[in-house]
Design an enzyme around this catalytic site. Structure first.
Site, PDB file in Angstrom:
ATOM      1  N   ASP A  68       0.879  -1.169   0.000  1.00  0.00           N
ATOM      2  CA  ASP A  68       0.000   0.000   0.000  1.00  0.00           C
ATOM      3  C   ASP A  68       0.920   1.224   0.000  1.00  0.00           C
ATOM      4  OD1 ASP A  68      -1.497   2.230   0.711  1.00  0.00           O
ATOM      5  OD2 ASP A  68      -2.753   1.151   2.128  1.00  0.00           O
ATOM      6  N   VAL A  69       0.861   2.031  -1.037  1.00  0.00           N
ATOM      7  CA  VAL A  69       1.826   3.130  -1.183  1.00  0.00           C
ATOM      8  C   VAL A  69       1.619   4.280  -0.197  1.00  0.00           C
ATOM      9  CG1 VAL A  69       2.307   2.601  -3.621  1.00  0.00           C
ATOM     10  CG2 VAL A  69       0.557   4.308  -3.053  1.00  0.00           C
ATOM     11  N   TYR A 159     -11.341  16.323 -14.491  1.00  0.00           N
ATOM     12  CA  TYR A 159     -10.118  15.704 -13.963  1.00  0.00           C
ATOM     13  C   TYR A 159      -9.757  16.318 -12.596  1.00  0.00           C
ATOM     14  CZ  TYR A 159      -5.905  12.862 -14.456  1.00  0.00           C
ATOM     15  OH  TYR A 159      -4.917  11.908 -14.283  1.00  0.00           O
ATOM     16  N   LYS A 166      -1.443  15.402 -10.619  1.00  0.00           N
ATOM     17  CA  LYS A 166      -0.512  15.100 -11.724  1.00  0.00           C
ATOM     18  C   LYS A 166       0.481  16.248 -11.932  1.00  0.00           C
ATOM     19  CE  LYS A 166      -2.089  11.003 -13.021  1.00  0.00           C
ATOM     20  NZ  LYS A 166      -1.437   9.779 -12.539  1.00  0.00           N
ATOM     21  N   ARG A 196      -9.043   2.749 -21.721  1.00  0.00           N
ATOM     22  CA  ARG A 196     -10.152   2.227 -20.911  1.00  0.00           C
ATOM     23  C   ARG A 196      -9.654   1.195 -19.887  1.00  0.00           C
ATOM     24  NH1 ARG A 196     -14.940   3.440 -22.647  1.00  0.00           N
ATOM     25  NH2 ARG A 196     -14.120   3.713 -24.749  1.00  0.00           N
TER      26      ARG A 196
HETATM   27  P1  NDP Z   1      -5.815   0.796 -13.004  1.00  0.00           P
HETATM   28  O1  NDP Z   1      -7.106   0.944 -12.270  1.00  0.00           O
HETATM   29  O2  NDP Z   1      -5.599  -0.443 -13.759  1.00  0.00           O
HETATM   30  O3  NDP Z   1      -4.587   1.035 -12.018  1.00  0.00           O
HETATM   31  C1  NDP Z   1      -4.630   1.885 -10.906  1.00  0.00           C
HETATM   32  C2  NDP Z   1      -3.809   1.213  -9.842  1.00  0.00           C
HETATM   33  O4  NDP Z   1      -3.631   2.059  -8.698  1.00  0.00           O
HETATM   34  C3  NDP Z   1      -4.467  -0.055  -9.342  1.00  0.00           C
HETATM   35  O5  NDP Z   1      -3.637  -1.158  -9.619  1.00  0.00           O
HETATM   36  C4  NDP Z   1      -4.573   0.161  -7.842  1.00  0.00           C
HETATM   37  O6  NDP Z   1      -4.269  -1.026  -7.123  1.00  0.00           O
HETATM   38  C5  NDP Z   1      -3.481   1.179  -7.613  1.00  0.00           C
HETATM   39  N1  NDP Z   1      -3.627   1.838  -6.309  1.00  0.00           N
HETATM   40  C6  NDP Z   1      -4.560   2.736  -5.909  1.00  0.00           C
HETATM   41  N2  NDP Z   1      -4.372   3.058  -4.615  1.00  0.00           N
HETATM   42  C7  NDP Z   1      -3.269   2.361  -4.195  1.00  0.00           C
HETATM   43  C8  NDP Z   1      -2.560   2.281  -2.973  1.00  0.00           C
HETATM   44  N3  NDP Z   1      -2.918   3.002  -1.885  1.00  0.00           N
HETATM   45  N4  NDP Z   1      -1.469   1.466  -2.896  1.00  0.00           N
HETATM   46  C9  NDP Z   1      -1.083   0.750  -3.967  1.00  0.00           C
HETATM   47  N5  NDP Z   1      -1.707   0.777  -5.168  1.00  0.00           N
HETATM   48  C10 NDP Z   1      -2.788   1.580  -5.267  1.00  0.00           C
HETATM   49  O7  NDP Z   1      -5.766   2.080 -13.973  1.00  0.00           O
HETATM   50  P2  NDP Z   1      -4.692   2.653 -14.994  1.00  0.00           P
HETATM   51  O8  NDP Z   1      -3.816   1.582 -15.481  1.00  0.00           O
HETATM   52  O9  NDP Z   1      -5.473   3.472 -15.922  1.00  0.00           O
HETATM   53  O10 NDP Z   1      -3.849   3.662 -14.065  1.00  0.00           O
HETATM   54  C11 NDP Z   1      -2.462   3.627 -13.922  1.00  0.00           C
HETATM   55  C12 NDP Z   1      -1.882   5.041 -13.953  1.00  0.00           C
HETATM   56  O11 NDP Z   1      -2.084   5.581 -15.250  1.00  0.00           O
HETATM   57  C13 NDP Z   1      -2.512   6.024 -12.992  1.00  0.00           C
HETATM   58  O12 NDP Z   1      -1.484   6.844 -12.451  1.00  0.00           O
HETATM   59  C14 NDP Z   1      -3.399   6.864 -13.877  1.00  0.00           C
HETATM   60  O13 NDP Z   1      -3.636   8.149 -13.344  1.00  0.00           O
HETATM   61  C15 NDP Z   1      -2.535   6.907 -15.101  1.00  0.00           C
HETATM   62  N6  NDP Z   1      -3.202   7.324 -16.351  1.00  0.00           N
HETATM   63  C16 NDP Z   1      -4.244   6.603 -16.854  1.00  0.00           C
HETATM   64  C17 NDP Z   1      -4.870   6.985 -18.028  1.00  0.00           C
HETATM   65  C18 NDP Z   1      -6.021   6.224 -18.572  1.00  0.00           C
HETATM   66  O14 NDP Z   1      -6.688   6.740 -19.481  1.00  0.00           O
HETATM   67  N7  NDP Z   1      -6.310   5.019 -18.106  1.00  0.00           N
HETATM   68  C19 NDP Z   1      -4.407   8.168 -18.781  1.00  0.00           C
HETATM   69  C20 NDP Z   1      -3.280   8.833 -18.179  1.00  0.00           C
HETATM   70  C21 NDP Z   1      -2.714   8.435 -17.000  1.00  0.00           C
HETATM   71  P3  NDP Z   1      -5.246  -1.648  -5.981  1.00  0.00           P
HETATM   72  O15 NDP Z   1      -6.647  -1.617  -6.533  1.00  0.00           O
HETATM   73  O16 NDP Z   1      -4.655  -3.012  -5.798  1.00  0.00           O
HETATM   74  O17 NDP Z   1      -5.060  -0.741  -4.798  1.00  0.00           O
HETATM   75  C1  N5H Z   2     -10.766  13.658 -18.003  1.00  0.00           C
HETATM   76  C2  N5H Z   2     -10.807  12.399 -17.651  1.00  0.00           C
HETATM   77  C3  N5H Z   2     -12.058  11.735 -17.161  1.00  0.00           C
HETATM   78  C4  N5H Z   2     -12.446  12.194 -15.728  1.00  0.00           C
HETATM   79  C5  N5H Z   2     -11.458  11.907 -14.643  1.00  0.00           C
HETATM   80  C6  N5H Z   2     -10.925  10.722 -14.359  1.00  0.00           C
HETATM   81  C7  N5H Z   2      -9.868  10.488 -13.402  1.00  0.00           C
HETATM   82  C8  N5H Z   2      -9.342   9.293 -13.169  1.00  0.00           C
HETATM   83  C9  N5H Z   2      -8.173   9.027 -12.290  1.00  0.00           C
HETATM   84  C10 N5H Z   2      -8.407   8.299 -10.978  1.00  0.00           C
HETATM   85  C11 N5H Z   2      -7.143   7.524 -10.675  1.00  0.00           C
HETATM   86  C12 N5H Z   2      -9.615   7.382 -10.990  1.00  0.00           C
HETATM   87  C13 N5H Z   2     -10.042   6.897  -9.621  1.00  0.00           C
HETATM   88  O1  N5H Z   2      -9.380   7.135  -8.620  1.00  0.00           O
HETATM   89  C14 N5H Z   2     -11.293   6.071  -9.581  1.00  0.00           C
HETATM   90  C15 N5H Z   2     -11.731   5.703  -8.162  1.00  0.00           C
HETATM   91  O2  N5H Z   2     -12.363   6.791  -7.536  1.00  0.00           O
HETATM   92  C16 N5H Z   2     -12.762   4.537  -8.235  1.00  0.00           C
HETATM   93  N1  N5H Z   2     -12.155   3.317  -8.796  1.00  0.00           N
HETATM   94  C17 N5H Z   2     -11.572   2.373  -8.022  1.00  0.00           C
HETATM   95  O3  N5H Z   2     -11.494   2.455  -6.806  1.00  0.00           O
HETATM   96  C18 N5H Z   2     -10.958   1.182  -8.764  1.00  0.00           C
HETATM   97  C19 N5H Z   2     -11.689  -0.069  -8.327  1.00  0.00           C
HETATM   98  C20 N5H Z   2      -9.450   1.151  -8.454  1.00  0.00           C
HETATM   99  C21 N5H Z   2      -8.731  -0.005  -9.107  1.00  0.00           C
HETATM  100  O4  N5H Z   2      -8.932   2.365  -8.988  1.00  0.00           O
HETATM  101  C22 N5H Z   2      -7.841   2.953  -8.389  1.00  0.00           C
HETATM  102  N2  N5H Z   2      -7.424   4.060  -8.999  1.00  0.00           N
HETATM  103  O5  N5H Z   2      -7.325   2.501  -7.397  1.00  0.00           O
HETATM  104  C23 N5H Z   2      -9.542  11.578 -17.635  1.00  0.00           C
HETATM  105  C24 N5H Z   2      -9.514  10.407 -18.574  1.00  0.00           C
HETATM  106  C25 N5H Z   2      -9.816  10.840 -19.992  1.00  0.00           C
HETATM  107  C26 N5H Z   2      -8.106   9.744 -18.537  1.00  0.00           C
HETATM  108  C27 N5H Z   2      -7.807   9.023 -17.232  1.00  0.00           C
HETATM  109  C28 N5H Z   2      -8.705   7.910 -16.835  1.00  0.00           C
HETATM  110  C29 N5H Z   2      -6.734   9.435 -16.516  1.00  0.00           C
HETATM  111  C30 N5H Z   2      -6.198   8.802 -15.282  1.00  0.00           C
HETATM  112  O6  N5H Z   2      -5.388   9.447 -14.593  1.00  0.00           O
HETATM  113  O7  N5H Z   2      -6.509   7.631 -14.978  1.00  0.00           O
END
Ligand code: NDP
Ligand code: N5H
Length: 258
Positions: A68-69, A159, A166, A196
């Site tokens: 857990d980070v 966002y 970020k 996605r």
């Molecule tokens: P995922 O949901 O696949 O990955 C998010 C990860 O964050 C999960 O594996 C989750 O692990 C981990 N996480 C959240 N809280 C904690 C915690 N306290 N300790 C350890 N791990 C944690 O989504 P993405 O692959 O999309 O996201 C990966 C990165 O890419 C993020 O930084 C996101 O902002 C960035 N990003 C994503 C984009 C997109 O369009 N998808 C675009 C640009 C950037 P767990 O559930 O096990 O806690």
């Molecule tokens: C402009 C956009 C769309 C609107 C904003 C999206 C932001 C997303 C980022 C964060 C990380 C999403 C997030 O924390 C979701 C959680 O509240 C709920 N989900 C969960 O808890 C799941 C189960 C776990 C696995 O997720 C995590 N994070 O632990 C941005 C998009 C076009 C691009 C995008 C999606 C960016 C990004 O940073 O991911």
């Protein structure tokens, strides 16, 4: 100069399932021959990682650890285990972010103190904590990458609190690159276009933003986790030995247009 990462050791943080950007990076590292230490937060992610590893040849060279980070003791323990089992570390992929869903819509001005600090803690500060823990293990030099998004550079609807996280993440990349450069450790970010994933699922307007990329980005196509993984491999390899403190946009060129 080569792309082989055989006998090299990489930490991959943030595989939640097969759609995770971190899983794309792991597949690329695996193909390049690297040994991977996967870290996860939730038990559900561990189950998914174990299942995904069953689909790889020779996956027994990899390790899976909980981290857990937000927990300094967990970070210390994780890197102590890595030191004990592997000795040297060559790279880290930090692909972790979180913000409360309610704060990823509406007006940023309504962000709560708690929500702001939570997003910063998980999505930004964790990179610094991880870099500090990884540094002593990177005795042969190293490469640390994190994943950012355009919303850290300019306002992107919804966002919100994550955009500010970020921005802080990208600034951290510069300061970390400056500190760790003297140890031959490079620190870079990949600013990815919309993909996605589980995090992206359910957030407001993801589909709208993704569609705009297909219609208007210079390459007029969406971005895949394989696109990000290719650039990650470049940043981990000897092909990028003088690149540090950089934010590499892997977004079909979208950041260049209005
Ligand atoms: P995922 O949901 O696949 O990955 C998010 C990860 O964050 C999960 O594996 C989750 O692990 C981990 N996480 C959240 N809280 C904690 C915690 N306290 N300790 C350890 N791990 C944690 O989504 P993405 O692959 O999309 O996201 C990966 C990165 O890419 C993020 O930084 C996101 O902002 C960035 N990003 C994503 C984009 C997109 O369009 N998808 C675009 C640009 C950037 P767990 O559930 O096990 O806690
Ligand atoms: C402009 C956009 C769309 C609107 C904003 C999206 C932001 C997303 C980022 C964060 C990380 C999403 C997030 O924390 C979701 C959680 O509240 C709920 N989900 C969960 O808890 C799941 C189960 C776990 C696995 O997720 C995590 N994070 O632990 C941005 C998009 C076009 C691009 C995008 C999606 C960016 C990004 O940073 O991911």
């Amino acid at each position: 100069m080569n792309l082989s990462l055989e006998n090299k050791h990489f930490v991959v943080m943030g595989v939640a399932n097969k759609r995770s950007i971190a899983w794309g990076i792991a597949e690329a590292l695996h193909s390049a021959g690297a040994r991977i230490i996967f870290t996860y937060g939730k038990e559900r992610s561990k189950k998914n990682i174990d299942k995904l590893l069953e689909g790889l040849d020779d996956a027994s060279r990899h390790l899976v650890l909980q981290c857990d980070v937000t927990d300094d003791a967990a970070i210390d323990e994780t890197f102590a285990t890595i030191k004990e089992k592997l000795g040297v570390l060559h790279g880290v992929a930090h692909s972790v972010a979180f913000a409360n869903k309610e704060e990823l819509e509406g007006e940023f001005v309504n962000t709560s103190r708690e929500g702001f600090l939570l997003a910063q803690n998980i999505s930004s500060y964790s990179l610094t904590a991880i870099a500090r823990a990884a540094r002593p293990l990177m005795t042969e030099g190293g490469s640390i990458i994190t994943i950012s998004y355009l919303g850290g550079e300019r306002v992107v609807k919804n966002y919100n609190v994550m955009g500010v996280a970020k921005a802080s993440l990208e600034a951290s990349v510069m300061y970390l690159a400056n500190d760790l450069g003297q140890d031959g450790i490079r620190v870079n970010a990949i600013s990815a276009g919309p993909i996605r994933t589980l995090s992206a699922k359910g957030v407001s307007d993801f589909n709208t933003v993704a569609k705009v990329i297909e219609e208007r980005a210079p390459l007029r196509r969406s971005i895949t986790k394989e696109d990000v993984a290719g650039s990650a491999l470049f940043l981990f390899s000897d092909l990028s030995t003088a690149v540090t403190g950089e934010v590499l946009h892997v977004d079909s060129g979208y950041h260049t247009i209005g």
